[in-house]
Motif scaffolding. Structure first.
Motif, PDB file in Angstrom:
ATOM      1  N   PRO A   1       0.728  -1.109  -0.241  1.00  0.00           N
ATOM      2  CA  PRO A   1       0.048  -0.045  -0.088  1.00  0.00           C
ATOM      3  C   PRO A   1       0.629   1.414   0.073  1.00  0.00           C
ATOM      4  CG  PRO A   1      -0.251  -1.454   2.475  1.00  0.00           C
ATOM      5  CD  PRO A   1       0.318  -2.182   1.362  1.00  0.00           C
ATOM      6  N   PRO A   2       0.691   1.927  -0.641  1.00  0.00           N
ATOM      7  CA  PRO A   2       1.151   3.808  -0.117  1.00  0.00           C
ATOM      8  C   PRO A   2       1.788   4.131   1.320  1.00  0.00           C
ATOM      9  CG  PRO A   2      -1.323   3.982  -2.208  1.00  0.00           C
ATOM     10  CD  PRO A   2      -0.896   2.876  -1.334  1.00  0.00           C
ATOM     11  N   GLU A   3       0.623   3.470   1.855  1.00  0.00           N
ATOM     12  CA  GLU A   3       1.703   4.378   3.019  1.00  0.00           C
ATOM     13  C   GLU A   3       2.355   3.753   3.928  1.00  0.00           C
ATOM     14  OE1 GLU A   3      -2.433   1.590   3.714  1.00  0.00           O
ATOM     15  OE2 GLU A   3      -1.477   3.159   2.801  1.00  0.00           O
ATOM     16  N   GLU A   4       2.851   2.612   2.803  1.00  0.00           N
ATOM     17  CA  GLU A   4       3.697   1.475   3.810  1.00  0.00           C
ATOM     18  C   GLU A   4       5.647   1.828   2.479  1.00  0.00           C
ATOM     19  OE1 GLU A   4       2.824  -2.534   4.529  1.00  0.00           O
ATOM     20  OE2 GLU A   4       1.136  -2.003   5.514  1.00  0.00           O
ATOM     21  N   PRO A   5       6.291   2.407   2.713  1.00  0.00           N
ATOM     22  CA  PRO A   5       7.472   2.445   1.481  1.00  0.00           C
ATOM     23  C   PRO A   5       8.950   1.322   1.754  1.00  0.00           C
ATOM     24  CG  PRO A   5       7.688   4.161   3.467  1.00  0.00           C
ATOM     25  CD  PRO A   5       6.481   3.540   3.712  1.00  0.00           C
ATOM     26  N   VAL A   6       9.304   1.179   0.685  1.00  0.00           N
ATOM     27  CA  VAL A   6      10.032   0.234   1.053  1.00  0.00           C
ATOM     28  C   VAL A   6      11.556   0.490   0.772  1.00  0.00           C
ATOM     29  CG1 VAL A   6      10.335  -1.961  -0.589  1.00  0.00           C
ATOM     30  CG2 VAL A   6       7.844  -1.300   0.267  1.00  0.00           C
ATOM     31  N   ASP A   7      12.479   0.276   1.325  1.00  0.00           N
ATOM     32  CA  ASP A   7      13.608   0.552   1.603  1.00  0.00           C
ATOM     33  C   ASP A   7      14.817   0.234   0.042  1.00  0.00           C
ATOM     34  OD1 ASP A   7      13.720   1.808   4.117  1.00  0.00           O
ATOM     35  OD2 ASP A   7      12.614   0.238   5.399  1.00  0.00           O
ATOM     36  N   LEU A   8      13.849  -1.589   0.230  1.00  0.00           N
ATOM     37  CA  LEU A   8      14.847  -2.046  -0.842  1.00  0.00           C
ATOM     38  C   LEU A   8      14.100  -3.011  -1.368  1.00  0.00           C
ATOM     39  CD1 LEU A   8      17.957  -3.460  -1.408  1.00  0.00           C
ATOM     40  CD2 LEU A   8      17.572  -5.433   0.398  1.00  0.00           C
ATOM     41  N   LEU A   9      14.519  -2.553  -2.998  1.00  0.00           N
ATOM     42  CA  LEU A   9      13.737  -3.733  -3.838  1.00  0.00           C
ATOM     43  C   LEU A   9      14.499  -5.030  -4.550  1.00  0.00           C
ATOM     44  CD1 LEU A   9      10.750  -2.309  -5.799  1.00  0.00           C
ATOM     45  CD2 LEU A   9      12.601  -4.353  -7.690  1.00  0.00           C
TER      46      LEU A   9
ATOM     47  N   ASP B   1      16.779  -0.535  12.696  1.00  0.00           N
ATOM     48  CA  ASP B   1      15.785   0.689  11.500  1.00  0.00           C
ATOM     49  C   ASP B   1      14.994  -0.311  11.452  1.00  0.00           C
ATOM     50  OD1 ASP B   1      16.907   3.015  12.255  1.00  0.00           O
ATOM     51  OD2 ASP B   1      18.649   2.457  10.449  1.00  0.00           O
ATOM     52  N   ARG B   2      13.917   0.164  10.795  1.00  0.00           N
ATOM     53  CA  ARG B   2      12.578  -0.984  10.709  1.00  0.00           C
ATOM     54  C   ARG B   2      12.738  -1.418   9.304  1.00  0.00           C
ATOM     55  NH1 ARG B   2       7.902  -2.481  12.917  1.00  0.00           N
ATOM     56  NH2 ARG B   2       5.704  -2.812  11.622  1.00  0.00           N
ATOM     57  N   THR B   3      13.820  -1.514   8.589  1.00  0.00           N
ATOM     58  CA  THR B   3      13.763  -2.271   7.461  1.00  0.00           C
ATOM     59  C   THR B   3      12.608  -2.617   7.156  1.00  0.00           C
ATOM     60  OG1 THR B   3      16.597  -2.007   7.935  1.00  0.00           O
ATOM     61  CG2 THR B   3      15.762  -3.121   5.672  1.00  0.00           C
ATOM     62  N   THR B   4      12.488  -2.412   5.598  1.00  0.00           N
ATOM     63  CA  THR B   4      11.217  -2.821   4.815  1.00  0.00           C
ATOM     64  C   THR B   4      11.790  -3.588   3.139  1.00  0.00           C
ATOM     65  OG1 THR B   4       9.520  -2.227   5.366  1.00  0.00           O
ATOM     66  CG2 THR B   4       9.194  -2.525   4.017  1.00  0.00           C
ATOM     67  N   ALA B   5      12.073  -4.393   2.694  1.00  0.00           N
ATOM     68  CA  ALA B   5      12.923  -5.066   1.709  1.00  0.00           C
ATOM     69  C   ALA B   5      11.492  -6.285   0.668  1.00  0.00           C
ATOM     70  CB  ALA B   5      13.784  -5.987   1.668  1.00  0.00           C
ATOM     71  N   LEU B   6      11.604  -5.623  -0.275  1.00  0.00           N
ATOM     72  CA  LEU B   6      11.009  -6.122  -1.441  1.00  0.00           C
ATOM     73  C   LEU B   6      11.601  -7.443  -2.484  1.00  0.00           C
ATOM     74  CD1 LEU B   6       7.750  -7.119  -2.367  1.00  0.00           C
ATOM     75  CD2 LEU B   6       8.075  -4.940  -3.529  1.00  0.00           C
ATOM     76  N   LEU B   7      11.450  -8.762  -1.899  1.00  0.00           N
ATOM     77  CA  LEU B   7      12.090 -10.006  -2.789  1.00  0.00           C
ATOM     78  C   LEU B   7      10.824  -9.831  -4.542  1.00  0.00           C
ATOM     79  CD1 LEU B   7      14.174 -11.165  -4.026  1.00  0.00           C
ATOM     80  CD2 LEU B   7      13.463 -13.112  -1.959  1.00  0.00           C
ATOM     81  N   ILE B   8      11.411 -10.142  -5.681  1.00  0.00           N
ATOM     82  CA  ILE B   8      10.582 -10.807  -6.590  1.00  0.00           C
ATOM     83  C   ILE B   8      10.818 -11.284  -7.159  1.00  0.00           C
ATOM     84  CG2 ILE B   8       8.619  -9.509  -8.198  1.00  0.00           C
ATOM     85  CD1 ILE B   8       9.002  -7.096  -7.004  1.00  0.00           C
ATOM     86  N   ALA B   9      10.391 -13.132  -7.143  1.00  0.00           N
ATOM     87  CA  ALA B   9      10.713 -13.583  -8.083  1.00  0.00           C
ATOM     88  C   ALA B   9      10.332 -13.790  -8.954  1.00  0.00           C
ATOM     89  CB  ALA B   9      11.563 -14.941  -7.794  1.00  0.00           C
TER      90      ALA B   9
ATOM     91  N   ALA C   1       6.198 -12.170  -4.864  1.00  0.00           N
ATOM     92  CA  ALA C   1       6.877 -11.392  -4.130  1.00  0.00           C
ATOM     93  C   ALA C   1       6.652 -11.598  -3.071  1.00  0.00           C
ATOM     94  CB  ALA C   1       6.412  -9.634  -4.766  1.00  0.00           C
ATOM     95  N   MET C   2       7.465 -11.321  -2.449  1.00  0.00           N
ATOM     96  CA  MET C   2       7.798 -11.601  -1.075  1.00  0.00           C
ATOM     97  C   MET C   2       8.055  -9.851  -0.117  1.00  0.00           C
ATOM     98  SD  MET C   2       9.364 -14.778  -1.096  1.00  0.00           S
ATOM     99  CE  MET C   2      10.407 -14.449  -2.274  1.00  0.00           C
ATOM    100  N   LEU C   3       6.999  -9.760   1.089  1.00  0.00           N
ATOM    101  CA  LEU C   3       7.815  -8.463   1.444  1.00  0.00           C
ATOM    102  C   LEU C   3       8.431  -8.961   2.949  1.00  0.00           C
ATOM    103  CD1 LEU C   3       7.323  -5.070   1.434  1.00  0.00           C
ATOM    104  CD2 LEU C   3       5.429  -5.895   3.159  1.00  0.00           C
ATOM    105  N   TYR C   4       9.247  -8.160   3.207  1.00  0.00           N
ATOM    106  CA  TYR C   4      10.079  -9.176   4.517  1.00  0.00           C
ATOM    107  C   TYR C   4      10.077  -7.308   5.147  1.00  0.00           C
ATOM    108  CZ  TYR C   4      11.485 -13.127   2.392  1.00  0.00           C
ATOM    109  OH  TYR C   4      11.477 -14.525   1.705  1.00  0.00           O
ATOM    110  N   ARG C   5      10.443  -7.547   6.513  1.00  0.00           N
ATOM    111  CA  ARG C   5      10.648  -6.504   7.473  1.00  0.00           C
ATOM    112  C   ARG C   5      11.650  -7.286   9.013  1.00  0.00           C
ATOM    113  NH1 ARG C   5       5.225  -4.272   7.966  1.00  0.00           N
ATOM    114  NH2 ARG C   5       4.914  -2.706   6.333  1.00  0.00           N
ATOM    115  N   THR C   6      12.329  -6.187   9.376  1.00  0.00           N
ATOM    116  CA  THR C   6      13.130  -6.097  10.686  1.00  0.00           C
ATOM    117  C   THR C   6      12.290  -6.320  11.956  1.00  0.00           C
ATOM    118  OG1 THR C   6      13.860  -3.749  10.525  1.00  0.00           O
ATOM    119  CG2 THR C   6      15.230  -5.860   9.279  1.00  0.00           C
ATOM    120  N   ALA C   7      11.612  -6.514  11.901  1.00  0.00           N
ATOM    121  CA  ALA C   7      10.319  -6.167  12.706  1.00  0.00           C
ATOM    122  C   ALA C   7       9.093  -7.728  12.389  1.00  0.00           C
ATOM    123  CB  ALA C   7       9.782  -5.199  13.322  1.00  0.00           C
ATOM    124  N   PRO C   8       8.611  -8.310  13.685  1.00  0.00           N
ATOM    125  CA  PRO C   8       7.555  -8.882  12.690  1.00  0.00           C
ATOM    126  C   PRO C   8       6.474  -8.575  12.984  1.00  0.00           C
ATOM    127  CG  PRO C   8       7.455  -8.817  15.076  1.00  0.00           C
ATOM    128  CD  PRO C   8       9.120  -8.322  14.763  1.00  0.00           C
ATOM    129  N   ALA C   9       4.954  -9.017  12.078  1.00  0.00           N
ATOM    130  CA  ALA C   9       3.610  -8.196  11.742  1.00  0.00           C
ATOM    131  C   ALA C   9       3.089  -8.592  13.021  1.00  0.00           C
ATOM    132  CB  ALA C   9       3.607  -9.112  10.478  1.00  0.00           C
TER     133      ALA C   9
END
Length: 303
Positions: A75-83, A138-146, A168-176
């Motif tokens: 969603p637009p309100e959840e910015p991603v740090d790494l793709l 930091d609350r890093t967010t990474a998006l991995l797309i295969a 596509a898999m969305l990862y963070r350094t904090a649990p959901a």
């Protein structure tokens, strides 16, 4: 004082099978330009493109498949740090810097990479990039797309994937927080923490069964409820692999198949905490890759 964790937590994922040609190739002028471009690229290698009609049969571009999943997952309100975009076969539109293009489309305009020329190991290499990029505290967010591309206008040595699909898999350094495993359309919520990430290079075919067996036995020691997902090439190279609690990914999807299957295994039995392991082998590049995941019972997740 505890050191902040850089563990990667799978927050949610999206997956889809794609049919039909790339949308850009619906335009006859664009299709003609693409054919000329591909002809120039393939001619030095003695590859012939079909003349006249036939370019309509080209598969979906990596960018189109990834764009659809970004829209469904982030969603637009959840910015991603790494793709990170992971693939093994060429794109039908190779003239585009796809990872950069996807960064422009993704919330947060993340730093982006493309991982290729590593066969099925590309996704695990992408996970290594994401783990190395994560910053403690930091609350890093990474998006991995295969992506698996099934149709190209010229022949390539490995067999083509059975179908065009992407995960596509969305990862963070904090649990959901408050996440419960569920399927909603293309989106799969299967919260899990990655506990193991290993790549063994240059493993001969004759050695892969012993190495995979010892690694998986050590990683699942003391946990009879552990589940495993094996890539189809590893299962073929290890005929005597265990079968109890083991799911073999379907054939024909070398990059996306194990991860598509992993999501199903992670989302199963949501009221139980258990380890899930993946292992895959590329007989051409001789990579053996393993990952480990820990699921959390739905009723004990933080809310």
């Amino acid at each position: 004082m505890a050191v902040p964790s850089t563990d990667l937590h799978l927050i949610r994922a999206a997956r889809r099978v794609f049919t039909g040609p790339a949308t850009l190739l619906d335009d006859p002028d664009q299709r003609a330009r693409s054919a000329r471009y591909l002809a120039d690229l393939t001619h030095p290698y003695g590859l012939e493109l079909p003349d006249g009609p036939g370019q309509e049969a080209l598969g979906r571009s990596h960018a189109e498949m990834a764009e659809a999943l970004i829209g469904a997952l982030v969603p637009p309100e959840e910015p991603v740090d790494l793709l990170v975009l992971a693939f093994a076969r060429h794109d039908v539109l190779p003239g585009r810097a796809t990872a950069t293009y996807l960064s422009h489309l993704c919330p947060g305009t993340p730093l982006s990479f493309a991982v290729c020329d590593q066969g099925p190991a590309a996704v695990v290499s992408g996970l290594r990039l994401a783990h190395a990029y994560a910053s403690p505290g930091d609350r890093t967010t990474a998006l991995l797309i295969a992506v698996d591309q099934a149709v190209l206008p010229y022949r390539t040595p490995p067999p083509a994937p059975a179908r065009q699909q992407a995960v596509a898999m969305l990862y963070r350094t904090a649990p959901a927080e408050g996440a419960v495993p569920e399927h909603t359309g293309d989106v799969v919520r299967a919260p899990a923490r990655m506990t193991v990430l290993r790549q063994h290079p240059d493993v001969a075919a004759g050695d892969v069964a012993a190495l995979a067996g010892s690694e998986l036995a050590a990683l699942s020691a003391g946990r009879p409820d552990a589940r495993m997902v094996l890539g189809v090439d590893l299962a073929a190279a290890w005929p005597a692999h265990p079968t109890d609690g083991v799911t073999v990914a379907p054939p024909g999807q070398p990059v996306t198949g194990p991860w598509w299957t992993l999501l199903d295994v992670l989302a199963a039995d949501p009221d139980r905490s258990r380890p899930v392991l993946t292992a895959d082998y590329d007989p051409d590049l001789r990579y053996l890759c393993l990952t480990g995941w820990e699921t959390t019972p739905a009723d004990t997740r933080p809310r």
